[in-house]
Structures are given as structure tokens and as C-alpha cells.
Write a protein that holds these residues in place. Structure first.
Motif, PDB file in Angstrom:
ATOM      1  N   GLY A  73      -1.016   9.034  -5.523  1.00  0.00           N
ATOM      2  CA  GLY A  73      -1.309   9.140  -4.124  1.00  0.00           C
ATOM      3  C   GLY A  73      -1.093  10.583  -3.896  1.00  0.00           C
ATOM      4  O   GLY A  73      -0.471  11.216  -4.584  1.00  0.00           O
ATOM      5  N   SER A  74      -1.768  11.066  -2.963  1.00  0.00           N
ATOM      6  CA  SER A  74      -1.503  12.809  -2.692  1.00  0.00           C
ATOM      7  C   SER A  74       0.061  13.006  -2.023  1.00  0.00           C
ATOM      8  O   SER A  74       0.529  11.690  -1.407  1.00  0.00           O
ATOM      9  N   ALA A  75       0.396  13.798  -2.311  1.00  0.00           N
ATOM     10  CA  ALA A  75       2.061  13.974  -1.991  1.00  0.00           C
ATOM     11  C   ALA A  75       2.004  14.122  -0.428  1.00  0.00           C
ATOM     12  O   ALA A  75       1.186  14.630   0.252  1.00  0.00           O
ATOM     13  N   ARG A  76       3.038  13.716  -0.009  1.00  0.00           N
ATOM     14  CA  ARG A  76       3.621  13.660   1.256  1.00  0.00           C
ATOM     15  C   ARG A  76       4.789  14.552   1.473  1.00  0.00           C
ATOM     16  O   ARG A  76       5.679  14.727   0.527  1.00  0.00           O
ATOM     17  N   ARG A  77       4.915  15.033   2.902  1.00  0.00           N
ATOM     18  CA  ARG A  77       6.250  15.683   2.857  1.00  0.00           C
ATOM     19  C   ARG A  77       7.479  14.737   3.570  1.00  0.00           C
ATOM     20  O   ARG A  77       7.215  13.989   4.473  1.00  0.00           O
ATOM     21  N   GLY A  78       8.381  14.791   2.687  1.00  0.00           N
ATOM     22  CA  GLY A  78       9.401  13.741   3.050  1.00  0.00           C
ATOM     23  C   GLY A  78       8.715  12.546   2.892  1.00  0.00           C
ATOM     24  O   GLY A  78       8.139  12.141   1.899  1.00  0.00           O
ATOM     25  N   GLY A 108       0.812  -0.968   0.010  1.00  0.00           N
ATOM     26  CA  GLY A 108      -0.082   0.126   0.169  1.00  0.00           C
ATOM     27  C   GLY A 108       0.954   1.189  -0.063  1.00  0.00           C
ATOM     28  O   GLY A 108       0.700   2.371  -0.636  1.00  0.00           O
ATOM     29  N   ARG A 109       1.984   1.383   0.767  1.00  0.00           N
ATOM     30  CA  ARG A 109       2.750   2.590   0.850  1.00  0.00           C
ATOM     31  C   ARG A 109       3.445   2.629  -0.437  1.00  0.00           C
ATOM     32  O   ARG A 109       3.380   3.829  -0.802  1.00  0.00           O
ATOM     33  N   VAL A 110       3.980   1.677  -1.412  1.00  0.00           N
ATOM     34  CA  VAL A 110       4.660   1.745  -2.455  1.00  0.00           C
ATOM     35  C   VAL A 110       3.580   2.341  -3.486  1.00  0.00           C
ATOM     36  O   VAL A 110       3.854   3.063  -4.433  1.00  0.00           O
ATOM     37  N   ILE A 111       2.517   1.838  -3.413  1.00  0.00           N
ATOM     38  CA  ILE A 111       1.276   2.344  -4.420  1.00  0.00           C
ATOM     39  C   ILE A 111       1.132   3.692  -4.249  1.00  0.00           C
ATOM     40  O   ILE A 111       0.874   4.481  -5.082  1.00  0.00           O
ATOM     41  N   ALA A 113     -12.210   4.567   8.072  1.00  0.00           N
ATOM     42  CA  ALA A 113     -10.767   4.640   8.050  1.00  0.00           C
ATOM     43  C   ALA A 113     -10.418   5.805   7.108  1.00  0.00           C
ATOM     44  O   ALA A 113      -9.511   6.298   7.219  1.00  0.00           O
ATOM     45  N   GLY A 114     -11.220   5.626   5.623  1.00  0.00           N
ATOM     46  CA  GLY A 114     -10.982   6.762   5.155  1.00  0.00           C
ATOM     47  C   GLY A 114     -11.150   8.355   5.304  1.00  0.00           C
ATOM     48  O   GLY A 114     -10.463   9.134   4.919  1.00  0.00           O
ATOM     49  N   THR A 115     -11.913   8.356   6.548  1.00  0.00           N
ATOM     50  CA  THR A 115     -12.180   9.446   7.031  1.00  0.00           C
ATOM     51  C   THR A 115     -10.992   9.815   8.208  1.00  0.00           C
ATOM     52  O   THR A 115     -10.723  10.944   8.306  1.00  0.00           O
ATOM     53  N   VAL A 116     -10.588   8.753   8.897  1.00  0.00           N
ATOM     54  CA  VAL A 116      -9.592   9.081  10.129  1.00  0.00           C
ATOM     55  C   VAL A 116      -8.197   9.093   9.664  1.00  0.00           C
ATOM     56  O   VAL A 116      -7.225   9.594  10.337  1.00  0.00           O
ATOM     57  N   ALA A 117      -7.773   8.758   8.463  1.00  0.00           N
ATOM     58  CA  ALA A 117      -6.588   8.555   8.076  1.00  0.00           C
ATOM     59  C   ALA A 117      -5.976   9.899   7.850  1.00  0.00           C
ATOM     60  O   ALA A 117      -6.651  10.806   7.275  1.00  0.00           O
ATOM     61  N   PRO A 118      -4.580  10.133   8.093  1.00  0.00           N
ATOM     62  CA  PRO A 118      -3.943  11.443   7.548  1.00  0.00           C
ATOM     63  C   PRO A 118      -3.864  11.495   6.097  1.00  0.00           C
ATOM     64  O   PRO A 118      -3.944  10.437   5.449  1.00  0.00           O
ATOM     65  N   PRO A 119      -4.066  12.742   5.710  1.00  0.00           N
ATOM     66  CA  PRO A 119      -4.116  12.988   4.171  1.00  0.00           C
ATOM     67  C   PRO A 119      -2.744  12.392   3.555  1.00  0.00           C
ATOM     68  O   PRO A 119      -1.530  12.389   4.170  1.00  0.00           O
ATOM     69  N   GLY A 120      -2.859  11.863   2.549  1.00  0.00           N
ATOM     70  CA  GLY A 120      -1.816  11.285   1.726  1.00  0.00           C
ATOM     71  C   GLY A 120      -1.438   9.873   2.156  1.00  0.00           C
ATOM     72  O   GLY A 120      -0.461   9.425   1.470  1.00  0.00           O
ATOM     73  N   THR A 121      -2.294   9.219   3.044  1.00  0.00           N
ATOM     74  CA  THR A 121      -1.976   7.765   3.493  1.00  0.00           C
ATOM     75  C   THR A 121      -3.230   7.029   3.335  1.00  0.00           C
ATOM     76  O   THR A 121      -3.474   5.857   3.783  1.00  0.00           O
ATOM     77  N   VAL A 122      -4.213   7.022   2.242  1.00  0.00           N
ATOM     78  CA  VAL A 122      -5.350   6.525   2.227  1.00  0.00           C
ATOM     79  C   VAL A 122      -5.228   5.126   1.811  1.00  0.00           C
ATOM     80  O   VAL A 122      -5.867   4.442   2.419  1.00  0.00           O
ATOM     81  N   THR A 123      -4.506   4.670   0.650  1.00  0.00           N
ATOM     82  CA  THR A 123      -4.173   3.436   0.206  1.00  0.00           C
ATOM     83  C   THR A 123      -3.460   2.532   1.662  1.00  0.00           C
ATOM     84  O   THR A 123      -3.921   1.355   1.873  1.00  0.00           O
ATOM     85  N   GLU A 124      -2.509   3.111   2.119  1.00  0.00           N
ATOM     86  CA  GLU A 124      -2.005   2.469   3.209  1.00  0.00           C
ATOM     87  C   GLU A 124      -2.795   2.265   4.411  1.00  0.00           C
ATOM     88  O   GLU A 124      -2.701   1.112   4.899  1.00  0.00           O
ATOM     89  N   ALA A 125      -3.913   3.205   4.481  1.00  0.00           N
ATOM     90  CA  ALA A 125      -4.666   3.090   5.678  1.00  0.00           C
ATOM     91  C   ALA A 125      -5.400   1.724   5.298  1.00  0.00           C
ATOM     92  O   ALA A 125      -5.839   1.096   6.189  1.00  0.00           O
ATOM     93  N   TYR A 126      -6.185   1.870   4.062  1.00  0.00           N
ATOM     94  CA  TYR A 126      -6.949   0.449   3.736  1.00  0.00           C
ATOM     95  C   TYR A 126      -6.351  -0.611   3.850  1.00  0.00           C
ATOM     96  O   TYR A 126      -6.632  -1.570   4.014  1.00  0.00           O
ATOM     97  N   PRO A 137      -2.094  -9.550  -4.272  1.00  0.00           N
ATOM     98  CA  PRO A 137      -2.385  -8.296  -5.082  1.00  0.00           C
ATOM     99  C   PRO A 137      -3.290  -7.652  -4.200  1.00  0.00           C
ATOM    100  O   PRO A 137      -4.415  -8.027  -3.826  1.00  0.00           O
ATOM    101  N   PRO A 138      -3.162  -6.226  -3.710  1.00  0.00           N
ATOM    102  CA  PRO A 138      -4.065  -5.387  -2.836  1.00  0.00           C
ATOM    103  C   PRO A 138      -4.900  -4.631  -3.633  1.00  0.00           C
ATOM    104  O   PRO A 138      -5.350  -3.796  -3.768  1.00  0.00           O
ATOM    105  N   LEU A 139      -5.999  -5.755  -4.228  1.00  0.00           N
ATOM    106  CA  LEU A 139      -7.053  -5.084  -5.154  1.00  0.00           C
ATOM    107  C   LEU A 139      -8.098  -4.181  -4.084  1.00  0.00           C
ATOM    108  O   LEU A 139      -8.502  -3.303  -4.835  1.00  0.00           O
ATOM    109  N   SER A 140      -8.261  -4.619  -3.024  1.00  0.00           N
ATOM    110  CA  SER A 140      -9.354  -4.013  -2.164  1.00  0.00           C
ATOM    111  C   SER A 140      -9.012  -2.668  -1.820  1.00  0.00           C
ATOM    112  O   SER A 140      -9.672  -1.811  -2.237  1.00  0.00           O
ATOM    113  N   PRO A 141      -7.704  -2.427  -1.191  1.00  0.00           N
ATOM    114  CA  PRO A 141      -7.561  -0.995  -1.307  1.00  0.00           C
ATOM    115  C   PRO A 141      -7.456  -0.280  -2.429  1.00  0.00           C
ATOM    116  O   PRO A 141      -7.513   1.143  -2.429  1.00  0.00           O
ATOM    117  N   CYS A 142      -6.889  -0.935  -3.537  1.00  0.00           N
ATOM    118  CA  CYS A 142      -6.608  -0.095  -4.772  1.00  0.00           C
ATOM    119  C   CYS A 142      -7.833   0.236  -5.249  1.00  0.00           C
ATOM    120  O   CYS A 142      -8.223   1.599  -5.730  1.00  0.00           O
TER     121      CYS A 142
END
Length: 395
Positions: free
Chosen positions: A189-194, A58-61, A327-340, A109-114
Motif C-alpha cells: 500500500g501507499s505510505a501513510r504518515r504515522g 484491509g488495514r493490515v494488508i 470509493a476508489g476516487t473519494v478515499a484518502p491516499p493510502g487507504t484504498v484497500t481499507e476503503a474497499y 479472505p478479502p479477495l474482492s478488495p485485494c
């Protein structure tokens, strides 16, 4: 939404092995070794590795996009299933099968979070996204209806090893269809800082993981306990029918959830309103889960099991849909796929723990003891989640 049907069909085909592989692995290893304990170890290795692999994928995606990662994962996953069959038929040691199962599971394959990350892009409207998540939960229930039924048919006319080969073919075909669609190819995915935050920094995500892990323990236990129930009665294929009946009950619950919530938040526009809407329902469903599954302990015949099974599934799909929305609501911005992916990790990690625990308990004390312990674990998870309910607010 010109590409939505292909995405849904691809995800359905690619996820159908979710409802097949664990049961096929258990039946395959029992057929090769005669041991439910060994079967639980191998199935647990696959599930726990999948749990660990999902957030990494998820993080790589989130950083690199979906298509390349999906294609690489399905290549390893498909090859792994085929190798398990070949090596298992050669009477390889259980430890070798467990290692192969772990590699195969890690590459699921992480099809569900994708798919879940694509819905806001395709639909935009929050109410429509909520309905899509409810429908996605129904797709998963179709997976867990069709998968076990397919296993029951394949085992009856061929063998558990044939079921694993069919699962490999479906995973490959479905993932390829999904990954070549333009929304999947184009998504970033949304851009992250660092390096960016992990979704685990959100207390609400950690709370949701507890409930997902308890649900997974129930799933994993059923995948071992129900074959043991069938083996007692000389009907090993009945496990697939019973799991499908549980999933059918879950589908009814999911349809009810979708009909009730489909338009409640359309146009509200705020994450806070969305989380507030679904949180009470999520808490009620997670408390209901162990109460719905516990009556299976009373089954003293195949008929009784098949009557009780749909009731045991009623809370599952709506619980999954509400969990994913939160999960989609409480996850920090830019981490949605990884949260799922972490939600999937907790669920599949619980499945692995349930597989291993149930395998040992079935050997030592029988299927009822295994299922009773699973219900206790789910109840404990519900209690902890309820105690942490104030964390289920937007980041």
C-alpha cells in the motif's frame, strides 16, 4: 498482463463460496433445528463478523501486503467451515454454531478488495480500470449465479453440509492460487504518515456505506425469504435457482454498464472527472434498487418467482461497479484497500442484519413481510444517499 488470468480465476474460485455459504448455512441449520429463526441468527453471526473483520484485514494488508494475510485468513476460514459441519451434525446448541460462524466469517479472505487494488497497478489507464471494475462486478455475479445453483445441485444429490464442505475447498484453492501470483505477492500500500487516516474520515465514503448497507439488507433477506418461499411449496432447492436468476439479471445489468462506461473516461486523467462521470449513474441505480426488488412480493408461484427474479437483479452489478469506482476516487491516499474493505463491510453487515431480521419476520409473519421490510430499508438508504450526494467528490 501475464498474471491477470490467474488472478481472476483465483478470485472467482475463492469468492464462489460467497454465493454458497450463507444459503448453505441457512439450509443446514433449518435441517438440523427446523427453525428459520435459528438459521437467521447463525447466518447473521457469520455475516456480521465478516463485516467487522474485512476492514481490519484491509488495514493490515495496506501495511503488510496481501499474501501472508490471505493465507492466514483462508486457513482459519476453511477450518471454521469444516468445524461447523462436524459440530452441527453432533446437535450442538445454536449459540455454539453462531460463535463458530462468527469466527469463520471474520476470517473470510478479502479477495474482492485485494483484486480491486491490483487493477490500477496492472492496467494503469483509468478507462481500462473502469472496465475492469465492471468486469469484476460480473465476476461477482458469476459467483452469485454459480454459487446458488451449485447449492441447489448439491442439496438435491447430497446435503447442505456437503455444500459447506465444497465451499471450504473452493475458498482454500482459490485463495491459494490468487495469493501466490507475483502481483499479489509484490503489492504494498501507499505510505501513510504515522498511523495514517482511516478512509472513514472522507464524507463520501460514509455516504457510500449507507447505500451498501441497504443493498446488503436486501441480499440478506433474500437468503432467508427465498428458502422460506420454497419450504412453503415443498421445494427448498428452488431458493438456489431463484438467487441464481437474480444474479443472472444482475449480470445483464453489469454487461450493459460495462459497455456504456468502458471508454468514457479513458485518458481524462483526473479523479474529479471520473467521480463526476459516475455519480449520477450511481444515484439513479441506488434509487432504482428497491423498485426493482419490490415486484417479487407479487410472486404466487415458482414460475412467477423465476420470471420476476432476473428483473430484481438488473441494478445490482452496475450499482456495485459504480460504488466501487466512487470509493476508489473519494478515499484518502493510502487507504484504498481499507476503503474497499469498508464497502464490503457495509454490504456484509447489511447481509447479516437482513439474515437476522428476515429470520424473525419469516417465523412471525411470513416471507412477504420480511421482503417488504427489506425493500423499505433499501428505499430509506437511497433517500439518505441522495440527500448526501454532494459528498461524493474526491478527497
Amino acid at each position: 498482463m501475464p498474471h491477470a488470468p490467474a488472478l481472476v480465476v483465483g478470485s472467482l474460485l475463492g469468492r464462489l463460496p460467497y454465493g454458497m455459504s450463507s444459503l448453505c448455512l441457512v439450509l443446514f441449520i433449518v435441517a438440523q433445528t427446523g427453525s428459520f429463526g435459528a438459521a437467521g441468527v447463525v447466518a447473521a453471526a457469520a455475516a456480521l463478523a465478516a463485516a467487522l473483520g474485512a476492514p481490519l484485514l484491509g488495514r493490515v494488508i495496506d501495511r503488510r501486503g496481501q499474501t501472508t494475510v490471505l493465507l492466514a485468513a483462508v486457513a482459519v476460514h476453511t477450518a471454521g467451515l469444516i468445524t461447523i459441519v462436524a459440530v452441527g451434525r453432533a446437535d450442538a446448541p445454536v449459540i455454539v454454531l453462531a460463535v463458530l460462524a462468527a469466527v469463520t466469517g471474520a476470517a473470510t479472505p478479502p479477495l474482492s478488495p485485494c483484486l480491486r487494488t491490483l487493477w490500477p497497478v496492472l492496467l494503469g489507464d483509468r478507462g481500462a480500470v473502469r472496465t475492469a471494475l465492471a468486469l469484476d462486478a460480473l465476476v461477482i455475479e458469476a459467483v452469485f449465479i454459480g454459487g446458488p445453483l451449485a447449492v441447489a445441485v448439491i442439496v438435491a444429490i447430497a446435503s447442505p453440509s456437503a455444500g459447506l464442505l465444497v465451499a471450504a475447498a473452493l475458498a482454500l484453492a482459490g485463495t491459494l492460487l490468487f495469493a501466490v501470483q507475483p502481483p499479489s505477492r509484490d503489492w504494498r500500500g501507499s505510505a501513510r504518515r504515522g498511523r495514517g487516516p482511516s478512509p472513514l474520515v472522507a464524507a463520501g465514503i460514509r455516504t457510500l456505506l449507507i447505500g451498501a448497507f441497504g443493498l446488503g439488507i436486501v441480499f440478506g433477506t433474500l437468503e432467508v425469504a427465498l428458502p422460506a418461499f420454497g419450504a412453503e411449496r415443498g421445494q427448498p432447492g428452488i431458493a438456489g435457482v431463484a438467487l441464481a436468476a437474480i444474479a443472472a439479471g444482475s449480470a445483464v445489468g453489469g454487461l450493459t454498464y460495462g459497455a456504456r462506461t468502458g471508454g468514457t473516461s479513458a485518458g481524462t486523467g483526473t479523479a474529479s472527472r471520473g467521480a463526476a462521470d459516475v455519480r449520477p449513474l450511481y444515484l439513479a441505480l441506488i434509487a432504482a434498487l428497491p423498485l426493482a426488488v419490490a415486484p417479487l412480493l407479487l410472486a404466487d408461484s415458482v414460475l412467477a418467482l423465476l420470471i420476476l427474479a432476473p428483473l430484481a437483479g438488473l441494478a445490482i452489478a452496475p450499482l456495485t461497479a459504480a460504488e466501487n469506482e466512487l470509493a476508489g476516487t473519494v478515499a484518502p491516499p493510502g487507504t484504498v484497500t481499507e476503503a474497499y474493505a469498508w464497502m464490503l463491510t457495509a454490504l456484509v453487515g447489511g447481509v447479516g442484519a437482513g439474515n437476522a431480521l428476515a429470520g424473525a419476520l419469516v417465523e412471525a409473519a411470513g416471507w412477504r413481510t420480511a421482503l417488504a421490510v427489506a425493500c423499505g430499508c433499501a428505499l430509506l438508504g437511497a433517500v439518505v444517499t441522495l440527500a448526501r450526494r454532494r459528498t461524493l467528490t474526491p478527497s
